[in-house]
Design a protein around this motif. Structure first.
Motif, mmCIF file in Angstrom:
data_model
loop_
_atom_site.group_PDB
_atom_site.id
_atom_site.type_symbol
_atom_site.label_atom_id
_atom_site.label_comp_id
_atom_site.label_asym_id
_atom_site.label_seq_id
_atom_site.Cartn_x
_atom_site.Cartn_y
_atom_site.Cartn_z
ATOM 1 N N VAL A 131 43.586 49.125 35.973
ATOM 2 C CA VAL A 131 44.472 48.970 37.115
ATOM 3 C C VAL A 131 44.822 50.348 37.653
ATOM 4 O O VAL A 131 45.319 51.197 36.940
ATOM 5 N N ASN A 132 44.539 50.601 38.915
ATOM 6 C CA ASN A 132 44.858 51.857 39.587
ATOM 7 C C ASN A 132 45.251 51.578 41.028
ATOM 8 O O ASN A 132 44.971 50.506 41.551
ATOM 9 N N CYS A 133 45.840 52.557 41.661
ATOM 10 C CA CYS A 133 46.077 52.431 43.107
ATOM 11 C C CYS A 133 45.063 53.295 43.837
ATOM 12 O O CYS A 133 44.386 54.123 43.226
ATOM 13 N N GLU B 157 41.903 43.647 44.976
ATOM 14 C CA GLU B 157 43.244 44.222 45.085
ATOM 15 C C GLU B 157 44.258 43.122 44.791
ATOM 16 O O GLU B 157 44.156 42.031 45.337
ATOM 17 N N LYS C 177 47.301 46.987 43.467
ATOM 18 C CA LYS C 177 46.567 47.552 42.332
ATOM 19 C C LYS C 177 45.121 47.093 42.408
ATOM 20 O O LYS C 177 44.815 45.993 42.851
#
Length: 133
Positions: free
Chosen positions: A60-62, A101, A109
């Motif tokens: 999980v990343n932005c 997303e 995320k």
């Protein structure tokens, strides 16, 4: 007898010219193929592959974090400072179905799809581009 020698010499000469031309043509084709291969690696597929690997490692990343990670990676590997166009890359990954997303704590995320599913999506895309599917 001299006619046979002259014709044989002419045939040998023509054969050498044709084989020399074929060898030059093969070298040219190899150069073109190598160049196209390198350009392909340097274009979207290399970016997609890197982003997919990075997304798998950190589930999980932005978008901002992914952009910084890409910029750092390119700076470390190639000593080039770039500004990663994250929005374009993310739009491409979303369009290809390689990333999803999800809203989480007020942020969007990113979640990488499993490798098998990503491979199949890329394979289908490639086949449709070259007319196989």
């Amino acid at each position: 007898m001299l006619d046979v020698i002259a014709v044989s010499a002419l045939i040998i000469y023509i054969t050498r010219v044709v084989l020399g031309y074929k060898q030059t043509w093969d070298r040219y084709q190899l150069l073109v193929n190598r160049t196209l291969y390198e350009k392909t690696l340097a274009s979207g597929f290399g970016s997609v592959h890197f982003l997919l690997d990075a997304s798998e490692q950190q589930q999980v990343n932005c978008r901002w974090t992914v952009g910084n990670t890409c910029e750092r990676f390119i700076h470390e590997k190639f000593k080039e400072k770039i500004e990663m166009p994250v929005d374009k890359a993310m739009d491409t990954l979303l369009r290809l179905g390689l990333v999803t997303e999800q809203p989480f704590d007020g942020y969007l995320k990113l979640q990488a799809v499993p490798c098998v599913k990503a491979y199949k999506a890329l394979e289908q895309r490639w086949n449709s581009l070259i007319g196989l599917g």
